[in-house]
Design a protein around this motif. Structure first.
Motif, PDB file in Angstrom:
ATOM      1  N   GLY A 231     -11.585  12.998   8.678  1.00  0.00           N
ATOM      2  CA  GLY A 231     -12.199  11.681   8.629  1.00  0.00           C
ATOM      3  C   GLY A 231     -11.195  10.592   8.325  1.00  0.00           C
ATOM      4  N   VAL A 232     -11.425   9.397   8.893  1.00  0.00           N
ATOM      5  CA  VAL A 232     -10.564   8.248   8.640  1.00  0.00           C
ATOM      6  C   VAL A 232     -11.454   7.056   8.299  1.00  0.00           C
ATOM      7  CG1 VAL A 232      -8.679   9.024  10.107  1.00  0.00           C
ATOM      8  CG2 VAL A 232     -10.546   7.676  11.106  1.00  0.00           C
ATOM      9  N   TYR A 233     -10.829   6.013   7.742  1.00  0.00           N
ATOM     10  CA  TYR A 233     -11.561   4.830   7.317  1.00  0.00           C
ATOM     11  C   TYR A 233     -11.146   3.638   8.176  1.00  0.00           C
ATOM     12  CZ  TYR A 233     -12.349   7.771   3.246  1.00  0.00           C
ATOM     13  OH  TYR A 233     -12.688   8.816   2.420  1.00  0.00           O
ATOM     14  N   ILE A 234     -12.143   2.874   8.631  1.00  0.00           N
ATOM     15  CA  ILE A 234     -11.898   1.703   9.454  1.00  0.00           C
ATOM     16  C   ILE A 234     -12.745   0.533   8.935  1.00  0.00           C
ATOM     17  CG2 ILE A 234     -11.323   3.038  11.514  1.00  0.00           C
ATOM     18  CD1 ILE A 234     -14.153   2.460  12.560  1.00  0.00           C
ATOM     19  N   THR A 235     -12.411  -0.659   9.413  1.00  0.00           N
ATOM     20  CA  THR A 235     -13.179  -1.857   9.083  1.00  0.00           C
ATOM     21  C   THR A 235     -13.677  -2.492  10.376  1.00  0.00           C
ATOM     22  OG1 THR A 235     -11.211  -3.251   9.110  1.00  0.00           O
ATOM     23  CG2 THR A 235     -11.822  -2.254   7.003  1.00  0.00           C
ATOM     24  N   ASN A 236     -14.629  -3.394  10.252  1.00  0.00           N
ATOM     25  CA  ASN A 236     -15.247  -3.984  11.441  1.00  0.00           C
ATOM     26  C   ASN A 236     -14.276  -4.825  12.255  1.00  0.00           C
ATOM     27  OD1 ASN A 236     -17.706  -2.808  10.861  1.00  0.00           O
ATOM     28  ND2 ASN A 236     -18.515  -4.586   9.789  1.00  0.00           N
ATOM     29  N   TYR A 237     -13.393  -5.553  11.573  1.00  0.00           N
ATOM     30  CA  TYR A 237     -12.507  -6.462  12.284  1.00  0.00           C
ATOM     31  C   TYR A 237     -11.031  -6.076  12.173  1.00  0.00           C
ATOM     32  CZ  TYR A 237     -16.540  -9.531  12.801  1.00  0.00           C
ATOM     33  OH  TYR A 237     -17.773 -10.048  13.139  1.00  0.00           O
ATOM     34  N   GLY A 238     -10.732  -4.975  11.524  1.00  0.00           N
ATOM     35  CA  GLY A 238      -9.350  -4.531  11.430  1.00  0.00           C
ATOM     36  C   GLY A 238      -8.902  -3.810  12.685  1.00  0.00           C
ATOM     37  N   ASP A 239      -7.596  -3.584  12.765  1.00  0.00           N
ATOM     38  CA  ASP A 239      -7.054  -2.861  13.923  1.00  0.00           C
ATOM     39  C   ASP A 239      -6.281  -1.625  13.491  1.00  0.00           C
ATOM     40  OD1 ASP A 239      -4.928  -4.059  12.741  1.00  0.00           O
ATOM     41  OD2 ASP A 239      -4.166  -5.066  14.532  1.00  0.00           O
ATOM     42  N   ARG A 240      -6.507  -1.148  12.268  1.00  0.00           N
ATOM     43  CA  ARG A 240      -5.857   0.046  11.755  1.00  0.00           C
ATOM     44  C   ARG A 240      -6.913   1.015  11.212  1.00  0.00           C
ATOM     45  NH1 ARG A 240      -2.442  -2.128  14.124  1.00  0.00           N
ATOM     46  NH2 ARG A 240      -0.264  -2.551  13.541  1.00  0.00           N
ATOM     47  N   TYR A 241      -6.614   2.305  11.314  1.00  0.00           N
ATOM     48  CA  TYR A 241      -7.450   3.304  10.649  1.00  0.00           C
ATOM     49  C   TYR A 241      -6.616   3.971   9.559  1.00  0.00           C
ATOM     50  CZ  TYR A 241      -5.158   6.738  13.775  1.00  0.00           C
ATOM     51  OH  TYR A 241      -4.246   7.504  14.449  1.00  0.00           O
ATOM     52  N   HIS A 242      -7.286   4.332   8.472  1.00  0.00           N
ATOM     53  CA  HIS A 242      -6.611   4.797   7.262  1.00  0.00           C
ATOM     54  C   HIS A 242      -7.126   6.176   6.881  1.00  0.00           C
ATOM     55  CE1 HIS A 242      -5.402   0.539   6.621  1.00  0.00           C
ATOM     56  NE2 HIS A 242      -6.570   0.314   7.186  1.00  0.00           N
ATOM     57  N   SER A 243      -6.212   6.997   6.422  1.00  0.00           N
ATOM     58  CA  SER A 243      -6.580   8.347   5.988  1.00  0.00           C
ATOM     59  C   SER A 243      -6.959   8.387   4.514  1.00  0.00           C
ATOM     60  CB  SER A 243      -5.421   9.313   6.249  1.00  0.00           C
ATOM     61  OG  SER A 243      -4.260   8.904   5.527  1.00  0.00           O
ATOM     62  N   SER A 244      -6.585   7.354   3.761  1.00  0.00           N
ATOM     63  CA  SER A 244      -6.867   7.320   2.326  1.00  0.00           C
ATOM     64  C   SER A 244      -7.673   6.066   1.995  1.00  0.00           C
ATOM     65  CB  SER A 244      -5.563   7.326   1.519  1.00  0.00           C
ATOM     66  OG  SER A 244      -5.832   7.164   0.135  1.00  0.00           O
ATOM     67  N   LEU A 245      -8.732   6.254   1.220  1.00  0.00           N
ATOM     68  CA  LEU A 245      -9.554   5.125   0.818  1.00  0.00           C
ATOM     69  C   LEU A 245      -8.833   4.225  -0.178  1.00  0.00           C
ATOM     70  CD1 LEU A 245     -12.368   3.879   1.184  1.00  0.00           C
ATOM     71  CD2 LEU A 245     -13.171   5.271  -0.724  1.00  0.00           C
ATOM     72  N   SER A 246      -7.821   4.755  -0.841  1.00  0.00           N
ATOM     73  CA  SER A 246      -7.068   3.975  -1.819  1.00  0.00           C
ATOM     74  C   SER A 246      -5.864   3.266  -1.196  1.00  0.00           C
ATOM     75  CB  SER A 246      -6.590   4.873  -2.960  1.00  0.00           C
ATOM     76  OG  SER A 246      -5.770   5.920  -2.468  1.00  0.00           O
ATOM     77  N   CYS A 247      -5.740   3.299   0.110  1.00  0.00           N
ATOM     78  CA  CYS A 247      -4.627   2.637   0.787  1.00  0.00           C
ATOM     79  C   CYS A 247      -4.659   1.137   0.507  1.00  0.00           C
ATOM     80  CB  CYS A 247      -4.696   2.905   2.292  1.00  0.00           C
ATOM     81  SG  CYS A 247      -3.421   2.049   3.255  1.00  0.00           S
ATOM     82  N   SER A 248      -3.496   0.550   0.318  1.00  0.00           N
ATOM     83  CA  SER A 248      -3.416  -0.879   0.029  1.00  0.00           C
ATOM     84  C   SER A 248      -3.893  -1.719   1.205  1.00  0.00           C
ATOM     85  CB  SER A 248      -1.979  -1.263  -0.332  1.00  0.00           C
ATOM     86  OG  SER A 248      -1.091  -0.934   0.731  1.00  0.00           O
ATOM     87  N   GLY A 249      -3.875  -1.151   2.385  1.00  0.00           N
ATOM     88  CA  GLY A 249      -4.371  -1.876   3.550  1.00  0.00           C
ATOM     89  C   GLY A 249      -5.867  -2.077   3.545  1.00  0.00           C
ATOM     90  N   LEU A 250      -6.572  -1.323   2.695  1.00  0.00           N
ATOM     91  CA  LEU A 250      -8.022  -1.461   2.571  1.00  0.00           C
ATOM     92  C   LEU A 250      -8.410  -2.335   1.384  1.00  0.00           C
ATOM     93  CD1 LEU A 250      -9.222   2.172   3.353  1.00  0.00           C
ATOM     94  CD2 LEU A 250      -9.461   0.139   4.793  1.00  0.00           C
ATOM     95  N   LYS A 251      -7.418  -2.881   0.700  1.00  0.00           N
ATOM     96  CA  LYS A 251      -7.691  -3.750  -0.437  1.00  0.00           C
ATOM     97  C   LYS A 251      -7.266  -5.165  -0.086  1.00  0.00           C
ATOM     98  CE  LYS A 251      -7.005  -0.049  -3.797  1.00  0.00           C
ATOM     99  NZ  LYS A 251      -6.239   0.409  -4.977  1.00  0.00           N
ATOM    100  N   ARG A 252      -8.099  -6.114  -0.430  1.00  0.00           N
ATOM    101  CA  ARG A 252      -7.809  -7.495  -0.073  1.00  0.00           C
ATOM    102  C   ARG A 252      -8.193  -8.422  -1.209  1.00  0.00           C
ATOM    103  NH1 ARG A 252      -9.994  -9.211   5.568  1.00  0.00           N
ATOM    104  NH2 ARG A 252      -8.244  -7.883   6.139  1.00  0.00           N
TER     105      ARG A 252
END
Length: 266
Positions: free
Chosen positions: A224-245
């Motif tokens: 499983g990976v994590y994505i956002t509605n308007y982002g263009d990256r998928y993340h393997s970790s929910l704690s990734c800094s790319g998912l924090k804003r």
């Protein structure tokens, strides 16, 4: 002698000359007295309501002062303030339980500090807390009353002449974003994180129609990976800094080098 007794009470005679057995009796409770009781209780309720409004105003003002002190300490490093952090500090200072039991619409979630901003040049912060108070008389259909608390603080960054322009529009930016937003609740600022199977990532598209690419910060994941509605990256970790804003509120004149958001910036 004739034993004759005069009547102790006068007898009322009708026009026909016959005596009436029904004499008028005065009521012991007047209409005015009957109306005074509910009016008295209504006045007592209004008094308690005004006292609660005063208590809420005092609590929000004190909470905003506490948030201002925290912002003044952190302003030397961050050079900006986050409305979400201001709201959190205000709620923590008042107490979430206290707000949930109060007459504030929305309880602990009814404090809006999105109008707060700080000048990175002067270090002067304008803090604002807006909330709505419900009127406990539903029969009259009175809408909630809006209250606004406002204060200005200076960060611990020394003194510089000049102040925060009163007519300068507030915009919202992120640490790595290249655009500014005029709406604090813009969907581009809302990450809307969701988990999807990694096997479907090639066929998925974001709200703008773009594809998702692997995040450079976190490693490729498994199922499983994590994505956002308007982002263009998928993340393997929910704690990734790319998912924090972190969203900052700044004057428009200080959003140098950033373009307007295509959705809310016009």
């Amino acid at each position: 002698m004739n034993n004759y007794r005069f009547p102790s009470k006068p007898v009322k005679y009708s026009k026909s000359g016959k005596a009436s057995v029904f004499a008028p009796v005065k009521g012991s409770v007047t209409v005015e007295a009957a109306m005074a009781v509910p009016i008295f209780f209504f006045a007592v309720i209004c008094l308690f309501y005004l006292m609660e409004i005063t208590a809420v105003q005092t609590a929000v003002r004190c909470g905003l002062q506490y948030a201002g002190k925290e912002a003044a300490q952190e302003g030397y490093i961050k050079k900006a303030i986050s409305p979400a952090e201001i709201e959190s500090d205000v709620v923590n200072a008042i107490g979430a339980g206290r707000l949930e039991r109060s007459i504030v619409v929305g309880g602990s979630g009814g404090i809006d500090c999105s109008g707060s901003k700080m000048s990175a040049r002067t270090g002067i912060a304008e803090l604002q807390a807006v909330y709505h108070v419900r009127v406990p008389v539903p029969m009259f259909g009175i809408p909630p009353i809006t209250y606004k608390e406002h204060m200005r603080v200076k960060t611990w960054s020394g003194y510089e002449r000049g102040g925060l322009a009163e007519d300068n529009e507030t915009v919202y930016i992120t640490e790595t974003g290249v655009v500014y937003h005029k709406d604090y609740h813009c969907t581009y600022l809302d990450l809307s994180i969701r988990m999807v199977p990694a096997s479907q990532i090639e066929t998925l598209r974001n709200k703008s129609g773009g594809k998702y690419h692997a995040c450079e910060r976190c490693k490729n994941g498994g199922g499983g990976v994590y994505i956002t509605n308007y982002g263009d990256r998928y993340h393997s970790s929910l704690s990734c800094s790319g998912l924090k804003r972190t969203v900052y509120a700044v004057p428009l004149s200080e959003a140098v080098g950033k373009g307007a958001c295509s959705k809310c910036g016009r």
